[in-house]
Design an enzyme around this catalytic site. Structure first.
Site, PDB file in Angstrom:
ATOM      1  N   ASP A 321      24.535  35.160 -16.841  1.00 61.54           N
ATOM      2  CA  ASP A 321      25.937  34.788 -16.782  1.00 61.54           C
ATOM      3  C   ASP A 321      25.971  33.257 -16.950  1.00 61.54           C
ATOM      4  OD1 ASP A 321      28.747  34.773 -16.022  1.00 61.54           O
ATOM      5  OD2 ASP A 321      28.053  33.997 -14.088  1.00 61.54           O
ATOM      6  N   ASP A 515      26.281  35.659 -10.510  1.00 66.29           N
ATOM      7  CA  ASP A 515      26.657  35.220  -9.156  1.00 66.29           C
ATOM      8  C   ASP A 515      28.037  35.711  -8.713  1.00 66.29           C
ATOM      9  OD1 ASP A 515      28.490  32.206  -9.249  1.00 66.29           O
ATOM     10  OD2 ASP A 515      28.098  33.492 -10.957  1.00 66.29           O
ATOM     11  N   ASP A 519      30.126  40.068 -11.917  1.00 68.75           N
ATOM     12  CA  ASP A 519      28.746  40.318 -12.376  1.00 68.75           C
ATOM     13  C   ASP A 519      28.109  41.514 -11.673  1.00 68.75           C
ATOM     14  OD1 ASP A 519      28.713  38.093 -14.104  1.00 68.75           O
ATOM     15  OD2 ASP A 519      28.227  36.749 -12.453  1.00 68.75           O
TER      16      ASP A 519
END
Length: 624
Positions: A321, A515, A519
């Site tokens: 990410d 995080d 996600d």
């Protein structure tokens, strides 16, 4: 070592010392055969009575073929053929090995329990201006607690008063203290070094970081690695095979070989049994993985099971990410570009005032860059235009601050910018005054993290983000990522990750690092989900298999190095144990190995393997 572990080992030492004394007296002095046998037998019972008892209990339960059974049969057999010293000695040396194994395991557990000794004993609750010492479980969300110098932070929260330096090493593995002040988040398990800080509690004790970490570590040993499962299955088939082989070795040669002595071949069969104990594998391999998890914890990496530790060795692709993972997730003014005669400080001041009533992260970053207290009395007719920006009267001037749509809707001629970041255009009294560029900062170690992963053999590094194409590609290029997919909605991330996973080779694994709450579905779907645990969402930490406690991407490389070192040491033990046993088994069958060689092949090998496994716990990955 905990109190129970200490007490148990002390009892073992006393018992072993008494057994050794009886063995020495029986060996050193000339007694009648009956007294000599009695002394050896008492030594045997003190050293190995528990082993014999365990063997009989396991037989009753239907668990016949284990190391207790092998040792019992071999030593009773030695007494039966008159080899009293060897029967007692085998059990004595076996117990030496067991004692050292217990000490090694206790040391490993102590290292982890010391590391995890972050559970707070109390909290100083602020009640009507005075502090009351209470159990952390009694504190509720929203309460104010006081943490004095030298005390542990008992619950997660936000500092509302005071500033200090805090030791975060128990959670993050970082030795450098961190400075905290009003408005900063602090986590349970931090240790306050100097100043007094007042904290507004954000999570109950059951939901706090310290509780979750302890749960993760305590439950990690329940998830076995494939190598551990292989050894368990191996021992299940291996033990009955060697027992049958030993029985055949003792019975068949005296029948078919003329002049062969039954007692000689029975002795060889007993030696064969002692050698064949799989203790080295059964003890040292789980200890190796246990040590690997403990070593990772020391470095601020929490691994939820040895299966995930071993699986790291097979990772081929790492998918990231962006925001909060490779970048800090904090917007910052990176450029102020005035036009039409305006100055930088003038442009920033007007924009900060126009944004002063907004809670948007972009507005907050502009006000932060301004660095002064905004006098809101100077701001009139504030209006937030959804999807466009803000409009306000500042010092009698009309200020427009927002995106290109705002400029176009107000018919303002402006210079469109194609920059990697968020562009805020500003117009003053309908005249274009310039733009401010807002960018999300890269984490200091992100570039180094990607380089290290490639050095460790990771073939593909990929970034998935909801950010715009230009920003995403700029970041990917600066970090040296192999692929980037931008402008993805949360549901798009899952489908894109599945495409990547399907394109990977069957035996290689794909890891995802994230995080945020958005996600969590991808972390759960990944072969190995890695969450940033310092400031990551609860959902992400819950869904992940591995948690990086200080949010540094470079820790992923450290986790891979720990996994590779653990696997190397585990396989060293497997090859060493099986190799030595194979050689001594052949020698025993040929009558070239005595009970003493058998003791080394069992106890000696197990002890060496355990000491080798202990190296995993103290392994420190080299910095990239």
């Amino acid at each position: 070592m905990d109190a129970e572990g200490d007490e148990g080992i002390t009892e073992q030492i006393v018992q072993f010392a008494t057994a050794t004394l009886l063995f020495t007296v029986a060996s050193a002095f000339q007694f009648s055969e009956r007294i000599t046998m009695l002394l050896f037998f008492l030594s045997y019972l003190l050293a190995g009575g528990e082993v014999v008892l365990r063997a009989f209990k396991n037989i009753i339960r239907g668990q016949v073929f284990d190391e207790n059974f092998l040792m019992t049969i071999a030593t009773i057999g030695a007494f039966a053929i008159g080899e009293y010293p060897e029967g007692a000695a085998v059990m004595l040396f076996y117990q030496i090995g067991e004692l050292f194994q217990d000490m090694a395991i206790n040391r490993s557990r102590k290292s982890i329990s010391d590391l995890m000794d972050i559970r707070p004993d109390y909290a100083n609750l602020l009640v009507n201006g005075e502090t009351v010492k209470v159990s952390p479980e009694e504190v509720r969300v929203g309460d104010i607690i006081v943490v004095k110098p030298g005390e542990k932070v008992p619950l997660d929260g936000v500092i509302v008063q005071g500033h200090s330096m805090v030791d975060t090493s128990a959670l993050t593995g970082e030795s450098v203290p961190r400075e905290v002040e009003k408005g900063n988040d602090v986590l349970a398990g931090f240790i306050n070094n100097n100043g007094v800080i007042n904290i507004k509690v954000a999570k109950s004790f059951g939901e706090s970081t310290v509780t979750k970490i302890l749960d993760l570590v305590q439950n990690a040993s329940g998830r076995k690695a494939p190598t551990e499962n292989f050894i368990t299955k191996f021992a299940r088939y291996y033990t009955p095979i060697v027992v049958i082989t030993a029985a055949l070795l003792a019975v068949i040669p005296p029948i078919i070989i003329p002049g062969a002595s039954f007692s000689d071949w029975l002795y060889r069969g007993l030696v064969f049994l002692v050698i064949s104990c799989p203790c080295a594998l059964v003890v040292s391999i789980p200890l190796g993985f246990f040590g690997g998890i403990g070593g990772a914890s020391k470095n601020g990496i929490l691994i939820k099971g040895s299966n995930f530790l071993e699986a790291l060795n097979d990772v081929e692709t790492v998918v990231f990410d962006k925001t909060g993972t490779l970048t800090k997730g904090v917007f910052k003014v990176s450029k102020i570009s005035p036009y039409n005669g305006f100055k930088e400080d003038e442009l920033l001041e007007y924009t900060a005032m126009a944004e002063s009533y907004s809670n948007h992260p972009i507005a907050t970053s502009i006000i932060s860059a301004y660095g002064k207290e905004v006098d809101k009395k100077l701001v009139k007719e504030y209006e937030e235009i959804a999807g466009h920006g803000t409009k306000a009267m500042v010092k009698g001037k009309e200020i427009l601050a927002g995106n290109k749509r705002l400029m176009e809707s107000q018919n303002i001629s402006y210079q469109r910018q194609e920059k990697p970041g968020t562009v805020v255009y500003i117009a003053i009294d309908k005249k274009y005054a310039g733009y401010i560029l807002i960018a999300d900062e890269l984490k200091e170690d992100s570039k180094e993290a990607i380089r290290r992963l490639k050095d460790l053999g990771i073939k593909r590094t990929i970034m998935l983000t909801g950010d715009n194409r230009m920003v995403a590609h700029s970041i990917a290029e600066s970090l040296g990522l192999d692929e980037v997919h931008s402008e993805l909605l949360p549901q798009d991330k899952v489908s894109k990750f599945e495409e990547i996973a399907e394109g990977s080779t069957s035996k290689r694994r794909v890891a995802f690092v994230g995080d945020g709450i958005n996600d969590a579905p991808v972390l759960a779907r990944a072969d190995i989900g890695i969450a940033m645990g310092g400031l990551g969402s609860d959902a992400a930490i819950e869904a992940a298999d591995i948690v990086i406690m200080n949010d540094e991407p470079d820790k992923i490389g450290e986790a891979l190095m720990i996994a590779k070192n653990t696997r190397k040491i585990v396989w060293q033990n497997i090859v060493f144990a099986l190799g030595v046993k194979a050689i001594v088994l052949i020698m025993g069958a040929m009558g070239m190995a005595s009970m003493w060689a058998a003791v080394f092949a069992d106890v000696g090998v197990a002890l060496i393997a355990v000491l080798n496994a202990m190296r995993v716990l103290s392994y420190k990955p080299a910095k990239g």
